[in-house]
Enzyme design. Structure first.
Site, mmCIF file in Angstrom:
data_model
loop_
_atom_site.group_PDB
_atom_site.id
_atom_site.type_symbol
_atom_site.label_atom_id
_atom_site.label_comp_id
_atom_site.label_asym_id
_atom_site.label_seq_id
_atom_site.Cartn_x
_atom_site.Cartn_y
_atom_site.Cartn_z
ATOM 1 N N ARG A 61 41.396 25.556 29.830
ATOM 2 C CA ARG A 61 40.564 26.636 29.342
ATOM 3 C C ARG A 61 41.211 28.036 28.597
ATOM 4 O O ARG A 61 40.647 28.328 27.400
ATOM 5 C CB ARG A 61 39.718 27.062 30.280
ATOM 6 C CG ARG A 61 40.383 27.658 31.644
ATOM 7 C CD ARG A 61 39.274 27.993 32.832
ATOM 8 N NE ARG A 61 39.883 28.706 34.034
ATOM 9 C CZ ARG A 61 40.439 28.177 35.118
ATOM 10 N NH1 ARG A 61 40.786 26.812 34.986
ATOM 11 N NH2 ARG A 61 40.836 28.903 35.968
ATOM 12 N N GLU A 88 45.630 30.975 36.496
ATOM 13 C CA GLU A 88 44.766 31.935 37.172
ATOM 14 C C GLU A 88 45.331 31.874 38.712
ATOM 15 O O GLU A 88 46.293 31.068 39.066
ATOM 16 C CB GLU A 88 43.415 30.986 37.173
ATOM 17 C CG GLU A 88 42.179 31.851 38.024
ATOM 18 C CD GLU A 88 42.084 33.152 37.677
ATOM 19 O OE1 GLU A 88 43.019 34.059 37.909
ATOM 20 O OE2 GLU A 88 41.047 33.610 37.304
ATOM 21 N N ARG A 115 38.277 38.438 46.097
ATOM 22 C CA ARG A 115 37.976 38.373 44.694
ATOM 23 C C ARG A 115 38.871 39.540 43.998
ATOM 24 O O ARG A 115 39.489 39.191 42.729
ATOM 25 C CB ARG A 115 36.749 38.501 44.185
ATOM 26 C CG ARG A 115 35.959 37.114 44.391
ATOM 27 C CD ARG A 115 34.315 37.066 43.778
ATOM 28 N NE ARG A 115 34.533 37.210 42.496
ATOM 29 C CZ ARG A 115 33.900 37.832 41.707
ATOM 30 N NH1 ARG A 115 32.628 38.558 42.206
ATOM 31 N NH2 ARG A 115 33.683 37.879 40.344
ATOM 32 N N HIS A 158 44.152 34.137 32.030
ATOM 33 C CA HIS A 158 43.043 34.015 33.053
ATOM 34 C C HIS A 158 42.750 35.613 33.674
ATOM 35 O O HIS A 158 43.594 36.311 33.463
ATOM 36 C CB HIS A 158 43.519 33.202 34.044
ATOM 37 C CG HIS A 158 43.714 31.640 33.688
ATOM 38 N ND1 HIS A 158 42.715 30.908 33.709
ATOM 39 C CD2 HIS A 158 44.898 31.213 33.157
ATOM 40 C CE1 HIS A 158 43.502 29.672 33.092
ATOM 41 N NE2 HIS A 158 44.630 29.855 32.784
HETATM 42 O O1 LIG Z 1 36.944 31.637 39.893
HETATM 43 C C1 LIG Z 1 38.085 32.063 39.568
HETATM 44 O O2 LIG Z 1 39.225 31.595 39.171
HETATM 45 C C2 LIG Z 1 37.991 33.573 38.710
HETATM 46 C C3 LIG Z 1 37.825 33.777 37.440
HETATM 47 O O3 LIG Z 1 36.874 33.232 36.803
HETATM 48 O O4 LIG Z 1 36.802 34.045 39.482
HETATM 49 P P1 LIG Z 1 36.947 35.544 39.978
HETATM 50 O O5 LIG Z 1 36.207 36.407 38.787
HETATM 51 O O6 LIG Z 1 35.957 35.546 41.243
HETATM 52 O O7 LIG Z 1 38.351 36.121 40.446
#
Ligand SMILES: O=C(O)[C@@H](CO)OP(=O)(O)O
Length: 205
Positions: A61, A88, A115, A158
């Site tokens: 992505r 990420e 999160r 990310h």
């Molecule tokens: O699911 C994930 O890897 C992240 C980014 O999409 O989510 P979040 O924003 O909840 O950290």
């Protein structure tokens, strides 16, 4: 003044759309996500931006977002380095779970802590501090030298790997980074001083 650092979170992914924790799962962009990435490229092209080098993660992505941006500015063949350091945050056991189901199971507050907090690890995964511990050295040793040579550098990555990087660049405290949210496909343009401090920051929305 030295160079320019452009950070872009990937466009909407299939699992962003489905509201699933993603982390290191290698999911594709949605149609909307492809469009967001192309629009980010068009914004940068309109400013006359061209890049000397691009960096992205090992996840598609981010790679596809990177390629859309480079194609839009007419540099589809530009040297691009892919590294796991920009991946990420690893969401561990939460990966693949629906975020609303997780809230129903563990409560709104616990899920928000997993999160967005700085130092609380989701079960089996990385805290933002853990993510920063791989992103920041990679930035310092591999990316920043290009910027300090006066180059213009693209980093397509990310939400949480970029939150960790921005926390360090902006000097945010742990309680401040909790509130930091990054939009998909929104370029953030930093100019750095020769001493590596931030001269300016512009969010292209
Ligand atoms: O699911 C994930 O890897 C992240 C980014 O999409 O989510 P979040 O924003 O909840 O950290």
């Amino acid at each position: 003044m030295s160079g320019t650092l452009v950070l872009v979170r990937h466009g909407q992914s299939e699992w962003n759309l489905k509201n699933l924790f993603t982390g290191w799962r290698d999911v594709d962009l949605t149609e909307k996500g492809h469009g967001e990435a192309k629009a980010a490229g068009a914004l940068l092209k309109a400013r006359g931006t061209t890049f000397d080098i691009a960096f992205t993660s090992v996840l598609m992505r981010a790679q596809k977002t990177c390629q859309h941006i480079l194609d839009a500015v007419g540099q589809g063949e530009l040297k691009t380095e892919r590294d796991l350091a920009l991946n990420e945050r690893d969401y561990g056991d939460l990966a693949g779970l629906n975020k609303d189901d997780a809230r129903a199971k563990w409560g709104e507050e616990q899920v928000h802590i997993w999160r967005r907090s700085y130092d609380v690890q989701p079960p089996g995964g990385e805290s933002l501090r853990d993510t920063g511990a791989r992103v920041w050295p990679y930035y310092m040793h591999v990316i920043q030298p290009h910027v300090l040579r006066g180059e213009t550098v693209l980093v397509a990555a990310h939400g949480n790997s970029l939150r960790a990087l921005i926390m360090a660049l902006d000097g945010l405290k742990p309680e401040e980074v909790v509130k930091l949210e990054l939009g998909t496909g929104v370029p953030i343009v930093y100019r750095l001083n020769a001493d590596s401090t931030v001269a300016s920051k512009e969010i292209l929305e």
